[in-house]
Motif scaffolding. Structure first.
Motif, PDB file in Angstrom:
ATOM      1  N   UNK A 152     -18.519   4.315  15.623  1.00 37.95           N
ATOM      2  CA  UNK A 152     -17.501   3.724  14.754  1.00 37.95           C
ATOM      3  C   UNK A 152     -16.847   4.825  13.927  1.00 37.95           C
ATOM      4  N   UNK A 153     -15.513   4.867  13.936  1.00 34.32           N
ATOM      5  CA  UNK A 153     -14.768   5.771  13.064  1.00 34.32           C
ATOM      6  C   UNK A 153     -13.910   4.906  12.147  1.00 34.32           C
ATOM      7  N   UNK A 154     -14.230   4.873  10.834  1.00 33.45           N
ATOM      8  CA  UNK A 154     -13.500   4.013   9.903  1.00 33.45           C
ATOM      9  C   UNK A 154     -12.005   4.317   9.892  1.00 33.45           C
ATOM     10  N   UNK A 155     -11.209   3.277   9.708  1.00 35.00           N
ATOM     11  CA  UNK A 155      -9.753   3.398   9.721  1.00 35.00           C
ATOM     12  C   UNK A 155      -9.192   4.479   8.823  1.00 35.00           C
ATOM     13  N   UNK A 156      -9.683   4.635   7.561  1.00 31.41           N
ATOM     14  CA  UNK A 156      -9.129   5.687   6.693  1.00 31.41           C
ATOM     15  C   UNK A 156      -9.272   7.090   7.258  1.00 31.41           C
ATOM     16  N   UNK A 157     -10.216   7.296   8.185  1.00 26.45           N
ATOM     17  CA  UNK A 157     -10.395   8.621   8.774  1.00 26.45           C
ATOM     18  C   UNK A 157      -9.565   8.806  10.043  1.00 26.45           C
ATOM     19  N   UNK A 158      -8.895   7.742  10.510  1.00 23.66           N
ATOM     20  CA  UNK A 158      -8.088   7.831  11.736  1.00 23.66           C
ATOM     21  C   UNK A 158      -6.678   8.267  11.346  1.00 23.66           C
ATOM     22  N   UNK A 159      -6.498   9.543  11.130  1.00 26.93           N
ATOM     23  CA  UNK A 159      -5.193  10.092  10.776  1.00 26.93           C
ATOM     24  C   UNK A 159      -4.289  10.123  12.011  1.00 26.93           C
ATOM     25  N   UNK A 160      -3.034  10.479  11.790  1.00 21.78           N
ATOM     26  CA  UNK A 160      -2.094  10.578  12.911  1.00 21.78           C
ATOM     27  C   UNK A 160      -2.577  11.602  13.932  1.00 21.78           C
ATOM     28  N   UNK A 161      -3.149  12.682  13.441  1.00 19.27           N
ATOM     29  CA  UNK A 161      -3.635  13.733  14.326  1.00 19.27           C
ATOM     30  C   UNK A 161      -4.818  13.250  15.160  1.00 19.27           C
ATOM     31  N   UNK A 162      -5.751  12.575  14.522  1.00 17.52           N
ATOM     32  CA  UNK A 162      -6.916  12.058  15.244  1.00 17.52           C
ATOM     33  C   UNK A 162      -6.508  10.974  16.226  1.00 17.52           C
ATOM     34  N   UNK A 163      -5.585  10.127  15.807  1.00 14.57           N
ATOM     35  CA  UNK A 163      -5.106   9.074  16.694  1.00 14.57           C
ATOM     36  C   UNK A 163      -4.497   9.668  17.964  1.00 14.57           C
ATOM     37  N   UNK A 164      -3.784  10.773  17.821  1.00 14.48           N
ATOM     38  CA  UNK A 164      -3.166  11.423  18.984  1.00 14.48           C
ATOM     39  C   UNK A 164      -4.225  12.017  19.902  1.00 14.48           C
ATOM     40  N   UNK A 165      -5.224  12.673  19.318  1.00 16.62           N
ATOM     41  CA  UNK A 165      -6.283  13.283  20.115  1.00 16.62           C
ATOM     42  C   UNK A 165      -7.084  12.230  20.881  1.00 16.62           C
ATOM     43  N   UNK A 166      -7.347  11.110  20.225  1.00 19.00           N
ATOM     44  CA  UNK A 166      -8.176  10.073  20.840  1.00 19.00           C
ATOM     45  C   UNK A 166      -7.384   9.088  21.684  1.00 19.00           C
ATOM     46  N   UNK A 167      -6.072   8.996  21.411  1.00 22.88           N
ATOM     47  CA  UNK A 167      -5.265   8.013  22.133  1.00 22.88           C
ATOM     48  C   UNK A 167      -5.457   6.610  21.610  1.00 22.88           C
ATOM     49  N   UNK A 168      -5.517   6.484  20.259  1.00 27.57           N
ATOM     50  CA  UNK A 168      -5.749   5.181  19.613  1.00 27.57           C
ATOM     51  C   UNK A 168      -4.742   5.000  18.489  1.00 27.57           C
ATOM     52  N   UNK A 169      -4.573   3.763  17.954  1.00 26.76           N
ATOM     53  CA  UNK A 169      -3.638   3.521  16.853  1.00 26.76           C
ATOM     54  C   UNK A 169      -4.090   4.192  15.562  1.00 26.76           C
ATOM     55  N   UNK A 170      -3.130   4.717  14.818  1.00 28.56           N
ATOM     56  CA  UNK A 170      -3.427   5.379  13.555  1.00 28.56           C
ATOM     57  C   UNK A 170      -3.871   4.367  12.510  1.00 28.56           C
ATOM     58  N   UNK A 171      -4.845   4.747  11.669  1.00 29.61           N
ATOM     59  CA  UNK A 171      -5.255   3.933  10.538  1.00 29.61           C
ATOM     60  C   UNK A 171      -6.135   2.747  10.855  1.00 29.61           C
ATOM     61  N   UNK A 172      -6.431   2.519  12.115  1.00 24.28           N
ATOM     62  CA  UNK A 172      -7.280   1.395  12.496  1.00 24.28           C
ATOM     63  C   UNK A 172      -8.681   1.890  12.849  1.00 24.28           C
ATOM     64  N   UNK A 173      -9.692   1.137  12.416  1.00 16.47           N
ATOM     65  CA  UNK A 173     -11.070   1.492  12.737  1.00 16.47           C
ATOM     66  C   UNK A 173     -11.262   1.527  14.256  1.00 16.47           C
ATOM     67  N   UNK A 174     -11.881   2.595  14.733  1.00 21.52           N
ATOM     68  CA  UNK A 174     -12.099   2.773  16.167  1.00 21.52           C
ATOM     69  C   UNK A 174     -13.566   2.493  16.478  1.00 21.52           C
ATOM     70  N   UNK A 175     -13.809   1.515  17.319  1.00 27.06           N
ATOM     71  CA  UNK A 175     -15.167   1.183  17.732  1.00 27.06           C
ATOM     72  C   UNK A 175     -15.300   1.388  19.232  1.00 27.06           C
ATOM     73  N   UNK A 176     -16.172   2.288  19.632  1.00 31.56           N
ATOM     74  CA  UNK A 176     -16.396   2.526  21.058  1.00 31.56           C
ATOM     75  C   UNK A 176     -17.207   1.371  21.638  1.00 31.56           C
ATOM     76  N   UNK A 177     -16.917   0.965  22.865  1.00 33.82           N
ATOM     77  CA  UNK A 177     -17.722  -0.085  23.492  1.00 33.82           C
ATOM     78  C   UNK A 177     -19.169   0.386  23.654  1.00 33.82           C
TER      79      UNK A 177
END
Length: 514
Positions: free
Chosen positions: A239-264
């Protein structure tokens, strides 16, 4: 301060004392901001000295408030002190004798030889790469374990990878994708792919073969690791909390910015042991023949034996397997998982080693071990228990300045290690901390080689289970050779021992079943 000067001139000379104190505080604050050794002082000038006051005056209070593990359990203070001293390049020797209770049940001891050997001048390396690997890699005995961009700051990753480049060891990217901060310093990389397929992800969250092949071709990527599970939280995704999902991280991971990322919690590209083995073979092909392996926290021995049977049936083996112990740390995990799920590293490592030996596969696959590896003695113990090399995460974080403030999930790490706040991350000086990483790894491997030489061996292949003793109770000590069953090459294929027979017979290469 100016007000104090005015008051001293107009009211009382006693105000000169206040002016002097304020001037000293201002000078100290400026010094704290300019110095590069202590991140906490750069982020919290003047106030940050309270941390060092605790360390000097009341070490037991510092241990309670600061030196806590990520999941709340104490992390041995002496071990952490060793890491810090080696990272700083200071001597690790202490006066007087040991302070631990040698008769405490659970204590372990390496067995010294009456005929020690000279310590090798050059640290040995481990060749990773089987018959189908066309670009083998020589792995160091100690490497940086998996920590993702997002979990760690850009400066922390730059320091870790620069340290790896300086010391000639490998840096696992973690499952958060392949970022410029992994690539820029030029250190050797193990690219980890998790269930979210970050960095090689399709729009619907699947595995993108073309994107994977493009990134795996990077010169710095030496190996590719498929993450099945993690020691601190096996059976659930990261789990990567939304506040840590910056535009840069979102680009690297291929996920929406600012949203909590939960891996299956599971992979979409395979559902059986046979499919797993085939996918690993496909990954190696897409990676241009670079070494490919997988990482897991061991649970069911039967399931792992099913993977071994799939390897035999398909005549396909990974080049390496990393065993992650349940004692491993993480920035955020449910306490129930951290404390109650998965095998500790010792049991998991011995299980995987014996399974591969018994299936006749051990000579084709190298084993890495990760989970609270921090000292030379940790390293030697893991080699004795079946590993070929080790990885360290928490100790490497200590080397870059982590004080275990336990704010990893809040984005407010006071030393800039586990945060995406650019102001906090800026306090971590890459130049200083990268040399600490390099010094810690070099000193720890040197310590391991010194210990091995004292045991009468100069190569890891000479280490054996009888060289590690475990205290059962105040009056009973047994070696690992006595405590555990050790299979012989191909024993499961010929005449499986009764203790393994049921699991071996039930293991099915076409289904996972515990």
């Amino acid at each position: 301060m100016a007000g104090s000067v005015v008051a001293a001139v107009l009211l009382s000379p006693w105000w000169w004392t206040a002016a002097g104190v304020l001037t000293a505080v201002l000078v100290l604050a400026v010094w704290d901001l300019l110095q590069r050794k202590h991140s906490v002082l750069r982020n919290y000038p003047v106030l940050g000295h309270l941390r060092f006051l605790l360390e000097d005056v009341r070490p037991e209070l510092q241990q309670y408030f600061i030196e806590r593990n990520f999941d709340g359990r104490p992390f041995d203070r002496d071990t952490r002190s060793i890491v810090y001293e080696r990272a700083k390049g200071t001597a690790a020797e202490e006066p007087f004798g040991t302070e631990r209770d040698l008769y405490q049940p659970g204590s372990e001891y390496l067995v010294p030889s009456m005929v020690p050997r000279p310590v090798p001048e050059d640290a040995p390396r481990v060749r990773i790469g089987g018959a189908k690997c066309t670009q083998p890699y020589d792995m160091a005995l100690l490497n940086v374990s998996a920590m993702s961009f997002g979990a760690l700051s850009s400066n922390a990753l730059l320091a870790l990878n620069t340290g790896a480049a300086l010391g000639g060891f490998a840096h696992d990217t973690g499952e958060g994708g392949l970022s410029e901060y992994h690539l820029r310093p030029g250190g050797d990389l193990i690219w980890e792919i998790g269930t979210g397929y970050f960095g090689c992800r399709t729009e619907d969250g699947g595995f993108d073969e073309k994107l994977f092949a493009e990134k795996a071709a990077h010169e710095q990527v030496k190996c590719v690791s498929l993450k099945l599970s993690q020691g601190a939280k096996p059976g659930i995704g990261g789990v990567l909390p939304g506040p840590k999902v910056t535009a840069e991280i979102a680009k690297v991971r291929g996920v929406p910015q600012g949203q909590t990322v939960t891996s299956p919690p599971y992979h979409r590209v395979f559902s059986t042991p046979r499919e797993l083995v085939r996918f690993l073979d496909r990954m190696r092909e897409l990676a241009g023949g670079k070494p490919v392996g997988f990482k897991l926290c061991v649970g069911s021995r039967r399931e792992f034996l099913a993977v071994c049977k799939a390897m035999l049936a398909e005549d396909v083996t990974p080049d390496f397997i990393v065993v992650d112990g349940a004692e491993g740390g993480t920035g955020a995990a449910p306490l129930e998982f951290a404390d109650n799920v998965g095998l500790p590293l010792t049991e998991g490592l011995i299980t995987v080693h014996n399974a591969l030996v018994g299936a006749g596969l051990r000579d084709r696959i190298k084993i890495g071990a990760s989970g609270k590896v921090a000292t030379g003695s940790d390293l030697v113990k893991r080699l004795l228990q079946g590993a070929d090399y080790t990885n360290a995460a928490r100790a490497m974080m200590f080397a870059v300045g982590c004080i275990q403030a336990q704010r990893c999930h809040t984005n407010t790490c006071p030393v800039g290690v586990a945060t995406q706040d650019p102001k906090l991350a800026h306090a971590l000086d890459v130049g200083d901390k990268s040399h600490r990483v390099q010094r810690f790894q070099e000193a720890t491997v040197k310590s391991a080689l010194q210990l091995m030489a004292s045991m009468g061996v100069t190569d890891r292949s000479e280490l054996a289970p009888h060289m590690l003793l475990h205290r059962i109770d105040p009056h009973t000590v047994r070696s690992y050779a006595e405590l555990h069953e050790w299979l012989t090459p191909g024993q499961l294929l010929k005449d499986a021992p009764q203790s393994w027979q049921r699991d071996w017979d039930a293991a099915d290469p076409d289904r996972f079943a515990g």
